[in-house]
Write an enzyme that holds these catalytic residues in place. Structure first.
Site, PDB file in Angstrom:
ATOM      1  N   TRP A 188      38.862  36.455  34.196  1.00  0.00           N
ATOM      2  CA  TRP A 188      39.878  35.884  33.335  1.00  0.00           C
ATOM      3  C   TRP A 188      39.784  34.127  33.300  1.00  0.00           C
ATOM      4  O   TRP A 188      39.428  33.775  34.468  1.00  0.00           O
ATOM      5  CB  TRP A 188      41.044  36.156  33.638  1.00  0.00           C
ATOM      6  CG  TRP A 188      42.137  35.319  33.042  1.00  0.00           C
ATOM      7  CD1 TRP A 188      42.532  35.195  31.577  1.00  0.00           C
ATOM      8  CD2 TRP A 188      42.721  34.315  33.520  1.00  0.00           C
ATOM      9  NE1 TRP A 188      43.099  34.333  31.407  1.00  0.00           N
ATOM     10  CE2 TRP A 188      43.507  33.451  32.438  1.00  0.00           C
ATOM     11  CE3 TRP A 188      42.918  33.648  34.927  1.00  0.00           C
ATOM     12  CZ2 TRP A 188      44.410  32.418  32.847  1.00  0.00           C
ATOM     13  CZ3 TRP A 188      43.556  32.367  35.116  1.00  0.00           C
ATOM     14  CH2 TRP A 188      44.556  31.998  33.831  1.00  0.00           C
ATOM     15  N   GLU A 229      39.183  39.816  30.379  1.00  0.00           N
ATOM     16  CA  GLU A 229      40.692  39.964  30.066  1.00  0.00           C
ATOM     17  C   GLU A 229      40.734  38.575  29.028  1.00  0.00           C
ATOM     18  O   GLU A 229      40.681  37.582  29.521  1.00  0.00           O
ATOM     19  CB  GLU A 229      41.550  39.681  31.502  1.00  0.00           C
ATOM     20  CG  GLU A 229      42.905  39.492  31.295  1.00  0.00           C
ATOM     21  CD  GLU A 229      43.790  39.233  32.640  1.00  0.00           C
ATOM     22  OE1 GLU A 229      43.111  38.888  33.714  1.00  0.00           O
ATOM     23  OE2 GLU A 229      44.959  39.215  32.617  1.00  0.00           O
ATOM     24  N   LYS A 231      43.668  36.564  26.446  1.00  0.00           N
ATOM     25  CA  LYS A 231      45.147  35.782  26.548  1.00  0.00           C
ATOM     26  C   LYS A 231      45.328  35.174  25.240  1.00  0.00           C
ATOM     27  O   LYS A 231      44.203  34.995  24.506  1.00  0.00           O
ATOM     28  CB  LYS A 231      45.103  35.066  27.813  1.00  0.00           C
ATOM     29  CG  LYS A 231      46.509  34.482  28.054  1.00  0.00           C
ATOM     30  CD  LYS A 231      46.260  33.735  29.564  1.00  0.00           C
ATOM     31  CE  LYS A 231      47.573  33.134  29.695  1.00  0.00           C
ATOM     32  NZ  LYS A 231      47.719  32.748  31.291  1.00  0.00           N
ATOM     33  N   ASP A 262      46.643  42.744  29.603  1.00  0.00           N
ATOM     34  CA  ASP A 262      47.533  42.288  30.340  1.00  0.00           C
ATOM     35  C   ASP A 262      48.924  42.328  29.390  1.00  0.00           C
ATOM     36  O   ASP A 262      48.822  41.705  28.457  1.00  0.00           O
ATOM     37  CB  ASP A 262      47.312  40.787  30.824  1.00  0.00           C
ATOM     38  CG  ASP A 262      48.317  40.483  31.846  1.00  0.00           C
ATOM     39  OD1 ASP A 262      49.301  40.199  31.530  1.00  0.00           O
ATOM     40  OD2 ASP A 262      48.045  39.921  32.673  1.00  0.00           O
ATOM     41  N   HIS A 265      50.166  39.029  27.681  1.00  0.00           N
ATOM     42  CA  HIS A 265      48.967  38.348  27.077  1.00  0.00           C
ATOM     43  C   HIS A 265      48.970  38.450  25.541  1.00  0.00           C
ATOM     44  O   HIS A 265      48.048  38.313  25.028  1.00  0.00           O
ATOM     45  CB  HIS A 265      47.627  38.479  27.411  1.00  0.00           C
ATOM     46  CG  HIS A 265      47.548  37.941  29.195  1.00  0.00           C
ATOM     47  ND1 HIS A 265      46.328  37.801  29.718  1.00  0.00           N
ATOM     48  CD2 HIS A 265      48.568  37.394  29.870  1.00  0.00           C
ATOM     49  CE1 HIS A 265      46.442  37.249  30.899  1.00  0.00           C
ATOM     50  NE2 HIS A 265      47.771  36.918  30.884  1.00  0.00           N
ATOM     51  N   HIS A 289      46.391  45.219  33.312  1.00  0.00           N
ATOM     52  CA  HIS A 289      47.331  44.408  34.413  1.00  0.00           C
ATOM     53  C   HIS A 289      48.573  44.631  33.792  1.00  0.00           C
ATOM     54  O   HIS A 289      49.208  43.932  32.737  1.00  0.00           O
ATOM     55  CB  HIS A 289      46.879  42.738  33.944  1.00  0.00           C
ATOM     56  CG  HIS A 289      45.848  42.243  34.649  1.00  0.00           C
ATOM     57  ND1 HIS A 289      45.387  40.952  34.831  1.00  0.00           N
ATOM     58  CD2 HIS A 289      45.049  43.024  35.698  1.00  0.00           C
ATOM     59  CE1 HIS A 289      44.540  40.903  35.722  1.00  0.00           C
ATOM     60  NE2 HIS A 289      44.120  42.220  36.335  1.00  0.00           N
ATOM     61  N   ASP A 297      54.541  34.724  28.841  1.00  0.00           N
ATOM     62  CA  ASP A 297      53.941  35.490  29.783  1.00  0.00           C
ATOM     63  C   ASP A 297      54.220  35.124  31.281  1.00  0.00           C
ATOM     64  O   ASP A 297      53.513  34.144  32.022  1.00  0.00           O
ATOM     65  CB  ASP A 297      52.303  34.789  29.497  1.00  0.00           C
ATOM     66  CG  ASP A 297      51.573  35.715  30.507  1.00  0.00           C
ATOM     67  OD1 ASP A 297      51.688  36.591  31.213  1.00  0.00           O
ATOM     68  OD2 ASP A 297      50.547  34.832  30.989  1.00  0.00           O
ATOM     69  N   ASP A 299      55.166  36.573  33.948  1.00  0.00           N
ATOM     70  CA  ASP A 299      54.500  37.351  35.134  1.00  0.00           C
ATOM     71  C   ASP A 299      55.938  37.906  36.038  1.00  0.00           C
ATOM     72  O   ASP A 299      55.812  37.732  37.284  1.00  0.00           O
ATOM     73  CB  ASP A 299      53.662  36.849  35.746  1.00  0.00           C
ATOM     74  CG  ASP A 299      52.237  36.296  35.302  1.00  0.00           C
ATOM     75  OD1 ASP A 299      51.723  37.510  34.923  1.00  0.00           O
ATOM     76  OD2 ASP A 299      51.996  35.321  34.771  1.00  0.00           O
ATOM     77  N   ASP A 329      49.995  42.815  37.733  1.00  0.00           N
ATOM     78  CA  ASP A 329      49.875  41.462  37.545  1.00  0.00           C
ATOM     79  C   ASP A 329      51.066  40.752  37.379  1.00  0.00           C
ATOM     80  O   ASP A 329      51.346  40.520  36.342  1.00  0.00           O
ATOM     81  CB  ASP A 329      48.643  40.995  36.782  1.00  0.00           C
ATOM     82  CG  ASP A 329      48.418  39.594  36.625  1.00  0.00           C
ATOM     83  OD1 ASP A 329      48.809  38.750  37.482  1.00  0.00           O
ATOM     84  OD2 ASP A 329      47.780  38.955  35.782  1.00  0.00           O
TER      85      ASP A 329
HETATM   86  C1  RNT Z   1      46.488  34.888  33.826  1.00  0.00           C
HETATM   87  C2  RNT Z   1      46.012  36.267  34.127  1.00  0.00           C
HETATM   88  C3  RNT Z   1      45.313  36.660  35.234  1.00  0.00           C
HETATM   89  C4  RNT Z   1      46.025  35.984  36.565  1.00  0.00           C
HETATM   90  C5  RNT Z   1      45.305  36.513  37.751  1.00  0.00           C
HETATM   91  C6  RNT Z   1      45.755  35.646  38.799  1.00  0.00           C
HETATM   92  O1  RNT Z   1      47.414  34.689  32.689  1.00  0.00           O
HETATM   93  O2  RNT Z   1      47.092  37.229  33.619  1.00  0.00           O
HETATM   94  O3  RNT Z   1      44.988  37.785  35.384  1.00  0.00           O
HETATM   95  O4  RNT Z   1      47.144  36.496  36.480  1.00  0.00           O
HETATM   96  O5  RNT Z   1      43.641  36.587  37.687  1.00  0.00           O
HETATM   97 ZN    ZN Z   2      46.180  39.240  34.077  1.00  0.00          ZN
END
Ligand code: RNT
Ligand code: ZN
Length: 422
Positions: A188, A229, A231, A262, A265, A289, A297, A299, A329
């Protein structure tokens, strides 16, 4: 609750599910075979151990909160992880980032990291996990200070990051070999622009080239699974992200890589569940993720939401358990970090269990017959079936605390261990 009561409740639940045509023991057996990949970075706010005062910077991601007691070194992080694993039923994986290396306090450049810098993690993982996964770290570094890494227009920087990516594949393959379980190495990068660019093409061409070079060396899929990955946006890359969904979907299909979806994302109302059976028409395997975005986003810790259930439904109903690598994640520094792992992972497992307990044959039959009334009626009835009784029994059988009692362990650990870290 006493053991006797837990078993009694389970027996009653089993009868009820049985009447619906569900084999509860089989569901439990299947659940026990699923390994979730816990992300190491929840334990120290994505800081890593490159230096004593390392902290997350750049990359368009952010941790907020000052909850005391975060892990300050790899030994503390391992101890915290052991605590978390002891409160989660089943055997699970660990997902490490390259910045979590150990080199006796001596700085190693990211393009020079080697398997030996993860030797202690590997030894520990043999005892404590079902395997390791890995990630190159394309953030918190002076060469990422302008928001670009693999797609940078600076050749030297691009090469540095390509070398970093290559180094992580070597390490990941060594992990996979040592643990006898393929290691997913997930790329990523944060690359993107805060404001509207005039050239959306060139950075993507550079990224393609960089990736091709990074992935040049062949490794056996027995040890290493490469993943990419995508985004939509990040802080400071609101207008344009080089590695978009379409970019990586195309790349993964063409180059036979895993695609990482993710949950945070995509556009805020867009969810990843329906993407699973779509992309798996064209990809062998994917990585998830599992996360929870709140308005963006953000988290947040994974909670037991409809979004989470929808993800679990697609994995289980599609029979994709062997093609979907389930990673988590999220990073919340405003609550006990170990509890965050436990809450998120237990929720993921509970969501999977709820789908394993569906009378799926009957539901699919109704659907094929066009009997949508019965499909809807049965789906709604299933929502209030005694999932909790089965879950509690499963925890008991796996020798982890039942129900909310796992929090007692967290409180004890906080008092005896975390509070000593000042
Ligand atoms: C960031 C991504 C990525 C990170 C990690 C730390 O937006 O989601 O996966 O969260 O690699
Ligand atoms: Zn991620």
């Amino acid at each position: 609750m006493e053991k006797k009561q837990i078993v009694h409740r389970y027996e009653l639940a089993k009868d009820l599910y049985g009447e619906m045509g569900v084999d509860v023991d089989l569901a439990i057996k299947k659940l026990s075979q699923i390994s979730i990949s816990l992300h190491c970075w929840q334990g120290d706010d994505v800081a890593g151990f490159e230096t004593d005062d390392a902290e997350l910077s750049g990359g368009g991601i952010q941790v907020t909160g000052m909850y005391p007691g975060k892990a300050r070194n790899a030994d503390e992080l391992r101890s915290d992880l052991e605590k978390a694993y002891s409160l989660i039923p089943g055997k699970h994986r660990l997902n490490l980032h390259a910045i979590y290396l150990e080199n006796n306090g001596k700085k190693v450049q990211r393009n020079e990291i080697q398997p030996e810098h993860f030797a202690r993690w590997i030894d520990w993982a043999k005892e404590n996990t079902a395997g390791l996964d890995f990630n190159p770290s394309f953030f918190s570094h002076p060469f990422a200070d302008d928001g670009f890494t693999l797609a940078s227009n600076n050749k030297r920087r691009r090469e540095f990051w390509i070398e970093h990516g290559k180094a992580t594949r070597k390490i990941a393959a060594a992990m996979g070999k040592a643990l006898n379980s393929p290691c997913v190495n997930n790329v990523w990068i944060p690359d993107g622009y805060k404001d509207t660019p005039v050239d959306r093409k060139k950075p993507r061409e550079r990224l393609t080239e960089s990736l091709n070079e990074l992935f040049k060396k062949k490794y056996s899929r027995e040890y290493l699974l490469d993943s990419v990955e995508s985004k939509l946006f990040g802080i400071g890359s609101e207008s344009y992200v080089v590695g978009s969904h379409e970019f990586y979907l195309g790349y993964a299909i063409k180059k036979k890589k895993l695609l990482c979806l993710d949950a945070g994302h995509f556009h805020p109302t867009e969810t990843i569940a329906d993407k699973i059976p779509s992309v798996l028409q064209y990809l062998d395997e994917i990585l998830l993720h599992v996360s929870r975005g709140v308005r963006w986003d953000s988290d947040h810790v994974v909670t037991y939401t409809d979004d989470l259930l929808a993800i679990a439904q697609e994995i289980v109903r599609g029979n994709y358990l062997n093609r979907v690598h389930i990673g988590l994640d999220f990073f919340d520094a405003s609550i006990n970090r170990i509890a965050a792992w436990v809450i998120g992972t237990r929720n993921m497992l509970k969501a999977l269990l709820s789908v394993l307990l569906e009378p799926i044959k009957k539901l699919k039959k109704y659907e094929l017959e066009g009997n949508y009334t019965s499909r809807l009626a049965l789906l709604e009835e299933m929502k209030t079936m005694p999932l909790g009784a089965v879950w509690d029994y499963y925890c008991l059988k796996q020798s982890v605390p039942v129900g909310y009692s796992w929090m007692n362990e967290i409180k004890k650990y906080e008092k005896t261990v975390l509070s000593q870290r000042q």
